[in-house]
Design an enzyme around this catalytic site. Structure first.
Site, PDB file in Angstrom:
ATOM      1  N   HIS A 270       0.847  -1.200   0.000  1.00 16.52           N
ATOM      2  CA  HIS A 270       0.000   0.000   0.000  1.00 16.52           C
ATOM      3  C   HIS A 270       0.882   1.248   0.000  1.00 16.52           C
ATOM      4  CE1 HIS A 270       1.172  -0.471   4.239  1.00 16.52           C
ATOM      5  NE2 HIS A 270       0.958   0.832   4.369  1.00 16.52           N
TER       6      HIS A 270
ATOM      7  N   ASP B 240       0.776   5.210   1.858  1.00 22.61           N
ATOM      8  CA  ASP B 240       0.078   5.837   2.979  1.00 22.61           C
ATOM      9  C   ASP B 240      -0.695   7.065   2.485  1.00 22.61           C
ATOM     10  OD1 ASP B 240       1.152   3.919   4.639  1.00 22.61           O
ATOM     11  OD2 ASP B 240       2.732   5.217   5.445  1.00 22.61           O
TER      12      ASP B 240
ATOM     13  N   HIS C 194       4.721   0.002  -0.066  1.00 25.58           N
ATOM     14  CA  HIS C 194       5.443  -0.789   0.933  1.00 25.58           C
ATOM     15  C   HIS C 194       4.493  -1.793   1.572  1.00 25.58           C
ATOM     16  CE1 HIS C 194       3.763   2.772   2.920  1.00 25.58           C
ATOM     17  NE2 HIS C 194       3.696   2.047   4.041  1.00 25.58           N
TER      18      HIS C 194
ATOM     19  N   ARG D  98       6.053  -9.448  15.780  1.00 33.20           N
ATOM     20  CA  ARG D  98       6.739  -8.191  15.475  1.00 33.20           C
ATOM     21  C   ARG D  98       5.834  -7.024  15.853  1.00 33.20           C
ATOM     22  NH1 ARG D  98       6.674  -4.977  10.438  1.00 33.20           N
ATOM     23  NH2 ARG D  98       8.410  -3.513  10.602  1.00 33.20           N
TER      24      ARG D  98
HETATM   25  O1  LIG Z   1       4.874  -2.351  10.178  1.00 35.06           O
HETATM   26  C1  LIG Z   1       5.466  -1.883   9.212  1.00 35.06           C
HETATM   27  O2  LIG Z   1       6.654  -2.079   8.981  1.00 35.06           O
HETATM   28  C2  LIG Z   1       4.713  -1.044   8.207  1.00 35.06           C
HETATM   29  C3  LIG Z   1       3.501  -0.369   8.774  1.00 35.06           C
HETATM   30  C4  LIG Z   1       2.767   0.440   7.772  1.00 35.06           C
HETATM   31  O3  LIG Z   1       3.118   0.505   6.623  1.00 35.06           O
HETATM   32  C5  LIG Z   1       1.550   1.176   8.166  1.00 35.06           C
HETATM   33  O4  LIG Z   1       1.090   1.053   9.329  1.00 35.06           O
HETATM   34  O5  LIG Z   1       1.012   1.900   7.286  1.00 35.06           O
HETATM   35 FE   LIG Z   2       2.165   2.142   5.554  1.00 35.25          FE
END
Ligand SMILES: O=C(O)CCC(=O)C(=O)O
Ligand SMILES: [Fe+2]
Length: 340
Positions: free
Chosen positions: A220, A222, A276, A286
């Site tokens: 996605h 942001d 990403h 994690r």
């Molecule tokens: O947890 C991650 O490494 C990415 C999190 C992410 O892309 C988000 O919360 O928009």
């Molecule tokens: Fe993100």
């Protein structure tokens, strides 16, 4: 793990604790059918190279003018060429980051049925808690994660408040530098991004029995101006650089910064909002926490230079379009909806 290994998973044997969302049970049928599902287009079947992001030492901003200028230029270059970079000496102490992490662990440890209560959980508004994507039909649309998506206002008087205060200052500072490097000294970000419109998203990715088939978070971009991410040392963040997926090597002292769609539009495509995702781990859980610099819904995003690549739009319009597309097609189309 190779494609097809998924059929080895004993889906009848729940692995989770009472704090875990019922991901395995919910996705059981999809797992069972996964043998026939095609995921040839999935980037996780290709070796993903682990790389360091550009690393920028922000203490240079308080050195002499020449050093400050060089540091600002590096920030702008990373935003143009990568859309992603890491910062150290960012003004948020290791103690605060540790406190955030401890609180995050404590919050996720609550029993699942408490976390998904409709009324307020802890101090957070109803609906802050999300887990998985229970309505998905395809394995590769599933999210193997749980999250609290919290307006920064709701963080006040929680142990995460000192972090939220500091991270908001850092976000404003970076936005200001990025705007200035395009020749715009403006109070636009100060005025339009307030604690009531910005968000903190706490992510938890439980260990996943078939990590090669399921994303923690789907690819996605942001929908904000910029994002500041604190992640633990497990690793799992991947992003696209020059058409290839790369994995980000975690750095315990650094925060990861990425440009969001709104800054790409505002900068007239100069800064890049890059795709990403988060991948899962077979045995380790994690945690990550993301701060989203978002404006009020009424804020109009207009390109800072002409001729403009995108027509101007309000943040409300953008969010509505994203939701509409997700409902209609199952994915976000994003900025290309607003091309002139
Ligand atoms: O947890 C991650 O490494 C990415 C999190 C992410 O892309 C988000 O919360 O928009
Ligand atoms: Fe993100």
């Amino acid at each position: 793990m190779a494609e097809g290994d998924n059929v080895m998973v004993n889906v009848n044997q729940p692995l989770h604790m009472d704090s875990d969302p019922p991901l395995l049970e919910t996705y059981k049928t999809l797992f069972a059918n996964s043998k026939t599902s095609s995921n040839n287009h999935d980037h996780r079947l290709v070796m993903v190279e682990e790389r360091h992001l550009p690393l920028i030492d922000l203490s240079r901003l308080s050195h002499n003018e020449a050093e400050k200028e060089r540091c600002q230029k590096e920030i702008a270059r990373a935003a143009r060429q990568w859309g992603f970079f890491q910062v150290v000496n960012h003004g948020i102490s290791m103690e605060l980051l540790e406190m955030l992490r401890e609180e995050q662990v404590r919050v996720f440890k609550q029993p699942f049925h408490h976390k998904c209560r409709e009324d307020k959980f802890l101090n957070f508004s109803a609906g802050s808690y999300r887990w998985g994507t229970p309505t998905s039909y395809f394995l590769r649309q599933l999210w193997w994660s749980e999250a609290f998506h919290i307006p920064v206002n709701d963080i006040s008087s929680t142990p995460m408040e000192p972090f939220a205060t500091k991270v908001a200052i850092l976000a404003q500072k970076l936005a200001e530098i990025l705007a200035e490097k395009l020749g715009h000294k403006s109070s636009f970000f100060q005025e339009s991004c307030l604690p009531g419109t910005c968000y903190l998203r706490l992510n938890r990715y439980p260990p996943c029995p078939i990590p090669s088939d399921i994303y923690g978070l789907m690819p996605h971009t942001d929908s904000d101006f910029l994002t500041i991410l604190h992640q633990d040392q497990v690793g799992g963040l991947q992003l696209v650089k020059d058409g290839q997926w790369i994995a980000v090597k975690p750095n315990p002292e650094a925060l990861v910064i990425n440009i969001g769609d709104l800054f790409q539009a505002w900068s007239n495509d100069c800064y890049k909002s890059v795709k990403h995702c988060a991948v899962t781990h077979p045995t380790k859980e994690r945690f990550s926490a993301a701060y989203f610099l978002c404006p009020s819904y009424e804020t109009v995003i207009e390109s800072c230079s002409m001729p403009s690549v995108y027509r101007k739009f309000s943040f409300r319009e953008y969010r509505q379009k994203v939701q509409e597309d997700v409902q209609l097609y199952g994915y976000k189309v994003g900025l290309s909806r607003f091309l002139v």
